[in-house]
Design an enzyme around this catalytic site. Structure first.
Site, short mmCIF file in Angstrom:
data_model
loop_
_atom_site.label_atom_id
_atom_site.label_comp_id
_atom_site.label_asym_id
_atom_site.label_seq_id
_atom_site.Cartn_x
_atom_site.Cartn_y
_atom_site.Cartn_z
CE LYS A 72 -11.97 -4.75 6.49
NZ LYS A 72 -11.16 -5.39 4.59
N GLY A 96 -10.81 0.02 1.44
CA GLY A 96 -10.36 0.36 0.53
C GLY A 96 -10.85 1.29 -0.48
CB ILE A 100 -15.64 1.33 -0.94
CG1 ILE A 100 -16.40 -0.15 -1.87
CG2 ILE A 100 -17.13 1.42 -0.58
CD1 ILE A 100 -16.31 -1.27 -1.53
N GLY A 160 -2.32 -14.32 -4.58
CA GLY A 160 -2.68 -13.13 -3.42
C GLY A 160 -3.87 -12.65 -2.73
CD GLU A 169 -1.11 -11.20 3.94
OE1 GLU A 169 0.17 -12.06 3.61
OE2 GLU A 169 -1.11 -10.65 3.09
N GLY A 229 -6.45 -4.44 -1.94
CA GLY A 229 -5.71 -3.71 -3.24
C GLY A 229 -5.09 -2.86 -3.28
CB VAL A 245 -0.80 0.09 1.04
CG1 VAL A 245 -1.67 1.05 1.33
CG2 VAL A 245 -1.56 -1.18 1.63
CE LYS A 259 -8.14 -5.34 7.52
NZ LYS A 259 -6.96 -4.76 6.77
#
Length: 410
Positions: free
Chosen positions: A200, A129, A131, A182, A185, A298, A12, A100
């Site tokens: 979240k 993300g 959104i 991917g 994890e 992502g 990120v 988060k």
């Protein structure tokens, strides 16, 4: 000019830097002031990286530089992220984050520190993300009394469940594919056991209802016990099985946040959210319901929300008066999920219809392709969950699965 520091240069973090420089000209116009990244904090070396001159291994470089007024924390976890963010806010540097776990566990404290020092702690990227959901909750929907939120908040589990439905894979096989692509994890616990979705829904609950909801206070179940058979029964019932994080206001004024698999009927748009996509429904007294949909994770989708918060923070004078909540010393404002009135899907082997009728009365029986003769599946009437638990013990067969039916509107 406002200088920016990026804490963390992983997926990120690198996406944030990449997106900033890709769209730098338009970002500066939207912010209304000159912006540039001065530091990138990471303990690793990146020889040959185009931004190598900006790299530092010391948070002190950022803390002690008055030019740095905006900080993007994308390290993840609570330690050392909490200490780094706290130190930035105490020095009047606004912080934006995608973390988060940090917001769910320390959000109230960090918001208070930001307010005390006239800066901001923003976290649009922590929940959906790409959104937009945090900003709409405290700005666009501010005229509403929010009555509930329900969402598919984890793309990994949604991908796994989609594979189980579309290709009749078992859980283990679908998880393996998610790891190969991917999406999951090496240690997928946070996703498949619901911890990610729990963090979240804690953030959304805290913002919507004004008091900090800690993850330890939320009943949380993952998807490890969901089978392809359950997915088929959900389809024959007229919906889909999804991992849902939700919160609703109860009649007594308490709130009920919870994370669990649920059957979602096809009339609810969440039932149609598939693959790695997320969807979040918000219910309010004026809007009835609205849905937010998109990629919930992502590199660039998350970076999009991070950079948007940087732009917002750059434009603000003082601390946001709406993006905040109070801390909570106890969980007396959270309802016991066992008292919630819900309906359940049940799958059992060797149970007789007589025992089902004795325990639950009239039920809706379900069927599926290749259903064994000894297998019964049904949807029980609504009742308090603790009553359902007691009645389930009256069946004369082996219970193979029990999944709640999502009902937020009732």
């Amino acid at each position: 000019m406002a200088k920016i520091a990026v804490l963390g240069y992983g997926v990120v973090g690198s996406g944030t830097v990449e997106l900033f420089y890709k769209n730098k000209e338009s970002i500066i116009k939207k912010a209304g002031k000159e912006l540039d990244i001065k530091y990138i904090l990471d303990i690793r070396d990146f020889p040959g990286n185009p931004y190598e001159s900006k790299l530092t291994k010391s948070i002190d470089d950022i803390w002690n530089d008055d030019e740095v007024t905006l900080v993007a924390e994308v390290m993840g976890g609570v330690n050392p992220a909490f200490d780094f963010v706290k130190g930035c806010l105490e020095r009047g540097k606004s912080v934006v984050t995608s973390n988060k776990e940090l917001v769910a566990k320390k959000g109230a404290e960090l918001l208070k520190i930001a307010e005390r020092n006239g800066c901001n702690f923003l976290f649009e990227a922590s929940t959906g993300g790409a959104i937009p959901i945090i900003r709409p909750l405290h700005q666009c929907l501010a005229a509403n009394t929010i009555t509930g939120i329900a969402g598919i908040l984890n793309g990994t589990t949604n991908f796994i469940l989609t594979k189980m439905v579309d290709e009749q894979m078992d859980f283990g096989e679908a998880l393996k594919i998610a790891q190969q692509l991917g999406y999951a994890e090496k240690d997928p616990t946070a996703d498949i056991e619901g911890h990610d979705a729990c963090r979240k829904i804690c953030i959304l609950s805290s913002l919507a209802f004004g008091k900090h909801v800690y993850p330890d206070w939320v009943h949380c179940e993952g998807i490890t016990r969901i089978t392809p058979e359950d997915a088929l029964y959900a389809e024959s019932w007229g919906g889909a099985v999804k991992l849902i994080g939700s919160v609703k206001r109860m009649e007594d004024g308490k709130i009920l946040p919870i994370v669990r698999p649920a059957f979602v009927c096809s009339a609810n748009q969440l039932s149609h959210v598939s693959d790695v996509f997320n969807g979040i429904m918000v219910y309010g007294d004026a809007i009835d319901q609205v849905m937010f949909y998109g990629r919930g994770a992502g590199k660039l989708p998350t970076a999009s929300a991070i950079v948007a918060d940087i732009i917002d923070a750059a434009k603000m004078n003082g601390t946001s008066v709406s993006q905040r909540w109070e801390d909570s010393s106890d969980n007396s404002f959270i309802a016991d999920y066992k008292d919630d009135v819900v309906s359940f899907y049940v799958r059992a082997d060797g149970a007789s219809k007589e025992s089902v009728a004795k325990a639950f009365g009239d039920v809706e029986y379900l069927s599926r392709e290749n259903q064994p003769e000894s297998e019964l599946a049904f949807v029980a009437p609504e009742m308090a969950e603790r009553d359902f638990d007691a009645k389930l013990k009256l069946l004369d067969g082996k219970v193979l699965g029990a999944v709640r039916i999502l009902n937020l509107e009732g």
